[in-house]
Design an enzyme around this catalytic site. Structure first.
Site, PDB file in Angstrom:
ATOM      1  N   ASN A  10      -7.512 -14.066  42.908  1.00 57.11           N
ATOM      2  CA  ASN A  10      -8.759 -14.247  42.171  1.00 57.11           C
ATOM      3  C   ASN A  10      -8.560 -15.382  41.160  1.00 57.11           C
ATOM      4  OD1 ASN A  10     -10.885 -14.058  40.288  1.00 57.11           O
ATOM      5  ND2 ASN A  10     -11.159 -11.885  40.714  1.00 57.11           N
ATOM      6  N   ASP A  68      -4.619  -4.762  36.964  1.00 57.59           N
ATOM      7  CA  ASP A  68      -5.657  -4.041  37.688  1.00 57.59           C
ATOM      8  C   ASP A  68      -6.676  -3.664  36.637  1.00 57.59           C
ATOM      9  OD1 ASP A  68      -6.634  -3.159  40.199  1.00 57.59           O
ATOM     10  OD2 ASP A  68      -6.289  -1.100  39.583  1.00 57.59           O
ATOM     11  N   TYR A 154     -18.787  -7.779  37.307  1.00 57.66           N
ATOM     12  CA  TYR A 154     -19.907  -7.063  36.682  1.00 57.66           C
ATOM     13  C   TYR A 154     -20.356  -7.721  35.376  1.00 57.66           C
ATOM     14  CZ  TYR A 154     -18.490  -3.402  39.955  1.00 57.66           C
ATOM     15  OH  TYR A 154     -18.171  -2.703  41.100  1.00 57.66           O
ATOM     16  N   ARG A 181      -9.129  -7.824  29.345  1.00 63.51           N
ATOM     17  CA  ARG A 181      -7.946  -8.575  29.770  1.00 63.51           C
ATOM     18  C   ARG A 181      -7.319  -9.285  28.570  1.00 63.51           C
ATOM     19  NH1 ARG A 181     -10.217 -10.558  33.749  1.00 63.51           N
ATOM     20  NH2 ARG A 181      -9.640  -8.854  35.123  1.00 63.51           N
TER      21      ARG A 181
END
Length: 198
Positions: A10, A68, A154, A181
């Site tokens: 990603n 995660d 999201y 994060r």
């Protein structure tokens, strides 16, 4: 600069982590080599982050950082949670995941509180061993109308506490200063610096 491999494909995550860390580390992700896909079979963020970091660290030298993360909506009993990136079935289909989230919320009474949080767990591994883990979260609520064109996942539906804009409306540097994060990285970054300086 010290090499740091992010166990993800990603590019948004990679860019976000690189921006938070600054110039001390040469940040790359799995797209920089031929790495296998690690199945995320864990039932918690920590389990999945550990699986990815440990497995990838067996295949390369140096530190591997894995995160995660996901969205937990209280009215949906914490869903989508660890299944955030594949909530609608296909991994990483942001539009489908957001559409499913809206369908699930539409089933609830209109006065249901839409409190939620983004949660992130970061694991750092080397030579097949988990060395450290860190976590961060940011509270907020879900807005039904998608708004903003920054961010990913999201972000267009998540409004952090204290703001009247979604993550996708906020400038990148603002989001990076308060995101789940960022909060996990605020703990991971000093740990990494200590290893560099040791």
């Amino acid at each position: 600069m010290h090499p740091l491999l992010i166990a993800t494909n990603n590019s948004h995550k990679t860019e976000e982590i690189a921006a938070i860390l600054g110039s001390t580390f040469q940040v790359k992700d799995l797209s920089s080599g031929s790495f296998p896909k690690v199945a995320e079979t864990g039932t918690t963020f920590l389990e999945n982050a550990t699986l990815k970091a440990v497995e990838i660290s067996k295949l390369t030298e140096g530190w591997v950082l894995s995160d995660d993360s996901g969205l937990e909506v209280d009215a949906l009993h914490g869903e989508p949670g660890v299944y955030s990136s594949r909530y609608a079935g296909s991994d990483g289909d942001d539009a489908a995941n957001n559409a499913k989230l809206m369908r699930e919320l539409a089933k609830l009474p209109s006065d249901t509180a839409r409190t939620a949080r983004f949660r992130c767990v970061i694991v750092i591994a080397k030579n097949g061993e988990r060395l450290a883990h860190f976590s961060g979260s940011v509270e907020g609520s879900i807005v039904l109308a998608s708004d903003g064109d920054h961010g990913f996942g999201y972000d267009p539906h998540f409004q952090p506490e204290g703001f009247d804009k979604t993550f996708a409306q906020l400038p990148t540097e603002v989001k990076n200063s308060l995101s789940h994060r960022a909060r996990a990285m605020a703990q991971a970054s000093p740990w990494l610096m200590e290893q560099v300086e040791a």
